[in-house]
Enzyme design. Structure first.
Site, PDB file in Angstrom:
ATOM      1  N   CYS A 125       0.834  -1.210   0.000  1.00 55.60           N
ATOM      2  CA  CYS A 125       0.000   0.000   0.000  1.00 55.60           C
ATOM      3  C   CYS A 125       0.870   1.262   0.000  1.00 55.60           C
ATOM      4  O   CYS A 125       1.597   1.509   0.963  1.00 55.60           O
ATOM      5  CB  CYS A 125      -0.899  -0.048   1.228  1.00 55.60           C
ATOM      6  SG  CYS A 125      -1.687   1.492   1.676  1.00 55.60           S
ATOM      7  N   CYS A 127       0.212   3.721   2.835  1.00 56.10           N
ATOM      8  CA  CYS A 127       0.702   3.125   4.087  1.00 56.10           C
ATOM      9  C   CYS A 127       2.202   3.390   4.243  1.00 56.10           C
ATOM     10  O   CYS A 127       2.684   3.649   5.351  1.00 56.10           O
ATOM     11  CB  CYS A 127       0.443   1.623   4.107  1.00 56.10           C
ATOM     12  SG  CYS A 127      -1.311   1.177   4.012  1.00 56.10           S
TER      13      CYS A 127
END
Length: 102
Positions: free
Chosen positions: A31, A34
């Site tokens: 991600c 993230c």
């Protein structure tokens, strides 16, 4: 304090039974947002002593992510006394994350 790795094995002890509020970053290695949040989470863990800070990899701990209805990542959840008290989605500036802890 270092960022804790939260797993199914330690979730109850580190999060639900904690005597301090706990900030959990629900994330995945693939991600992009993230990855943007990772240094912010590390900084906060190093600066804030009255809150535990942990990261939970949703790919490894899917059951916990499902239990708390994590549908997109990053999701930040603050737990206090074993209950969810705040939630925010997406990459955030450090100030916004610190505001969650107040």
């Amino acid at each position: 304090m270092a960022v804790l790795t939260i797993t199914a094995q330690n979730f109850e002890q580190e999060v639900l039974q904690s005597d301090k509020p706990v900030l959990i970053d629900f994330y995945a290695d693939w991600c992009g947002p993230c990855k943007v949040m990772a240094p912010v989470i590390e900084e906060i863990a190093g600066e804030v002593n009255d809150v535990k800070v942990g990261k939970l990899n949703i790919d490894n701990e899917m059951e916990i992510a499902q239990k708390y209805g994590v549908m997109s990542i990053p999701t930040l959840i603050v737990f206090q006394d074993g209950k969810e008290v705040k939630r925010d989605l997406g990459a955030k500036p450090k100030r916004a994350v610190l505001d969650m802890l107040r």
